[in-house]
Enzyme design. Sequence first.
Site, PDB file in Angstrom:
ATOM      1  N   ASP A   2       0.828  -1.201   0.000  1.00  0.00           N
ATOM      2  CA  ASP A   2       0.000   0.000   0.000  1.00  0.00           C
ATOM      3  C   ASP A   2       0.868   1.259   0.000  1.00  0.00           C
ATOM      4  O   ASP A   2       1.937   1.277   0.610  1.00  0.00           O
ATOM      5  CB  ASP A   2      -0.903  -0.028   1.245  1.00  0.00           C
ATOM      6  CG  ASP A   2      -2.124   0.845   1.070  1.00  0.00           C
ATOM      7  OD1 ASP A   2      -2.299   1.418  -0.027  1.00  0.00           O
ATOM      8  OD2 ASP A   2      -2.895   0.955   2.034  1.00  0.00           O
ATOM      9  N   ARG A   6       0.197   7.586  -2.740  1.00  0.00           N
ATOM     10  CA  ARG A   6       0.651   8.662  -1.837  1.00  0.00           C
ATOM     11  C   ARG A   6       2.138   8.950  -2.030  1.00  0.00           C
ATOM     12  O   ARG A   6       2.587  10.089  -1.923  1.00  0.00           O
ATOM     13  CB  ARG A   6       0.348   8.297  -0.379  1.00  0.00           C
ATOM     14  CG  ARG A   6      -1.100   8.584   0.000  1.00  0.00           C
ATOM     15  CD  ARG A   6      -1.486   7.905   1.281  1.00  0.00           C
ATOM     16  NE  ARG A   6      -1.669   6.477   1.073  1.00  0.00           N
ATOM     17  CZ  ARG A   6      -1.741   5.581   2.046  1.00  0.00           C
ATOM     18  NH1 ARG A   6      -1.607   5.966   3.298  1.00  0.00           N
ATOM     19  NH2 ARG A   6      -1.935   4.311   1.765  1.00  0.00           N
ATOM     20  N   ARG A  15      -0.009   9.240 -10.139  1.00  0.00           N
ATOM     21  CA  ARG A  15      -0.140   7.996  -9.365  1.00  0.00           C
ATOM     22  C   ARG A  15       0.552   6.819 -10.046  1.00  0.00           C
ATOM     23  O   ARG A  15       1.156   5.968  -9.393  1.00  0.00           O
ATOM     24  CB  ARG A  15      -1.623   7.651  -9.169  1.00  0.00           C
ATOM     25  CG  ARG A  15      -2.365   8.580  -8.235  1.00  0.00           C
ATOM     26  CD  ARG A  15      -3.830   8.159  -8.118  1.00  0.00           C
ATOM     27  NE  ARG A  15      -3.952   6.798  -7.626  1.00  0.00           N
ATOM     28  CZ  ARG A  15      -3.878   6.455  -6.333  1.00  0.00           C
ATOM     29  NH1 ARG A  15      -3.718   7.389  -5.417  1.00  0.00           N
ATOM     30  NH2 ARG A  15      -3.998   5.203  -5.965  1.00  0.00           N
ATOM     31  N   SER A  47      -6.733  -5.960  -5.921  1.00  0.00           N
ATOM     32  CA  SER A  47      -7.855  -6.551  -5.184  1.00  0.00           C
ATOM     33  C   SER A  47      -9.106  -6.588  -6.064  1.00  0.00           C
ATOM     34  O   SER A  47      -9.201  -5.871  -7.063  1.00  0.00           O
ATOM     35  CB  SER A  47      -8.141  -5.735  -3.917  1.00  0.00           C
ATOM     36  OG  SER A  47      -8.857  -4.560  -4.250  1.00  0.00           O
ATOM     37  N   ASN A  50     -10.347  -3.229  -6.545  1.00  0.00           N
ATOM     38  CA  ASN A  50      -9.549  -2.232  -7.273  1.00  0.00           C
ATOM     39  C   ASN A  50     -10.120  -1.882  -8.660  1.00  0.00           C
ATOM     40  O   ASN A  50      -9.742  -0.871  -9.251  1.00  0.00           O
ATOM     41  CB  ASN A  50      -8.082  -2.682  -7.431  1.00  0.00           C
ATOM     42  CG  ASN A  50      -7.261  -2.512  -6.167  1.00  0.00           C
ATOM     43  OD1 ASN A  50      -6.288  -3.227  -5.950  1.00  0.00           O
ATOM     44  ND2 ASN A  50      -7.632  -1.551  -5.310  1.00  0.00           N
ATOM     45  N   TRP A  51     -11.077  -2.704  -9.171  1.00  0.00           N
ATOM     46  CA  TRP A  51     -11.713  -2.349 -10.450  1.00  0.00           C
ATOM     47  C   TRP A  51     -12.453  -1.027 -10.330  1.00  0.00           C
ATOM     48  O   TRP A  51     -12.749  -0.379 -11.331  1.00  0.00           O
ATOM     49  CB  TRP A  51     -12.717  -3.426 -10.871  1.00  0.00           C
ATOM     50  CG  TRP A  51     -12.117  -4.771 -11.127  1.00  0.00           C
ATOM     51  CD1 TRP A  51     -12.274  -5.882 -10.365  1.00  0.00           C
ATOM     52  CD2 TRP A  51     -11.276  -5.160 -12.230  1.00  0.00           C
ATOM     53  NE1 TRP A  51     -11.573  -6.944 -10.916  1.00  0.00           N
ATOM     54  CE2 TRP A  51     -10.959  -6.528 -12.057  1.00  0.00           C
ATOM     55  CE3 TRP A  51     -10.752  -4.484 -13.336  1.00  0.00           C
ATOM     56  CZ2 TRP A  51     -10.141  -7.227 -12.949  1.00  0.00           C
ATOM     57  CZ3 TRP A  51      -9.941  -5.188 -14.221  1.00  0.00           C
ATOM     58  CH2 TRP A  51      -9.648  -6.533 -14.033  1.00  0.00           C
ATOM     59  N   ARG A 170       1.798  -5.004   6.153  1.00  0.00           N
ATOM     60  CA  ARG A 170       1.091  -3.970   5.400  1.00  0.00           C
ATOM     61  C   ARG A 170       1.864  -2.666   5.515  1.00  0.00           C
ATOM     62  O   ARG A 170       2.228  -2.256   6.623  1.00  0.00           O
ATOM     63  CB  ARG A 170      -0.335  -3.764   5.896  1.00  0.00           C
ATOM     64  CG  ARG A 170      -1.061  -2.733   5.021  1.00  0.00           C
ATOM     65  CD  ARG A 170      -2.506  -2.568   5.329  1.00  0.00           C
ATOM     66  NE  ARG A 170      -3.102  -1.674   4.335  1.00  0.00           N
ATOM     67  CZ  ARG A 170      -4.328  -1.771   3.874  1.00  0.00           C
ATOM     68  NH1 ARG A 170      -5.108  -2.734   4.296  1.00  0.00           N
ATOM     69  NH2 ARG A 170      -4.799  -0.904   2.993  1.00  0.00           N
TER      70      ARG A 170
END
Length: 235
Positions: A2, A6, A15, A47, A50-51, A170
Amino acid sequence: MDGNGRWAGARGLPRNEGHRQGVENVKSIIKAAKEADLSCLTLFAFSAENWNRPRTEVSALMRLLEHYLKEQAKVLREQKIRLRVLGRTHELPSRVAKLLRRTEEATADYTERTLALALNYGSRTEVVDAMKAYAEAVARGEADPASLDWAEASRYLYSAGLPDPDLVIRTSGEHRVSNFLLLQSAYAEYYFSPKYWPDFGPEDFYAALMDYARRERRFGKTGEQIRRAPQPQTV
Ligand code: FPP
């Protein structure tokens, strides 16, 4: 993994540049995992949720994945690393699905080290797919609900045959599980790093492993029982 977005935002970059840097880090961490002699590394790369991201970001992620697979398939074979994919791969773009299938087939015999990519993955869809597959096996007379136990049930999960994770990491400071390997992580240790994924280098990875090594895993027993007998090694 993750924090790609950012990481890019903090540098005034798009991004997708964060994802590109994220892929570079994937390569470093796979190398670090091999050096640490881990038998299985699972990366949550995309994931089932994420779509819902902007279409341009989803396309860019799929392109990155395709490029990664084309570039790294040979490296995985040379390093004798087996690729396994966890998730609804048939819903991925056909070019990506084909590359994944081919690489899985080409590396299937390298069972000592596994790189598992969770793609279009979610624990809840995994459970639904497992239940459907099990119901079909029952209908064919190949399974009997009366004798169902966890050992058999887990064979219907995408992760069939893989060890349960000992440690789940994570990055990016979020303290959430986000539908990742919920059943397989029943006894896993968790490690949360404040660093964004592109900044989470091999030294951070080793620090997580060292932190894990200091923990006492009790698997429902008392600390006293565990300290008297050697701890079970699940991986
Ligand atoms: C999370 O960061 C990252 C993702 C959703 C994608 C991760 C995918 C890759 C690194 C590329 C493909 C993978 C492989 C194995 C080649 P985020 O975008 O949610 O970051 P944010 O929370 O800061 O926005």
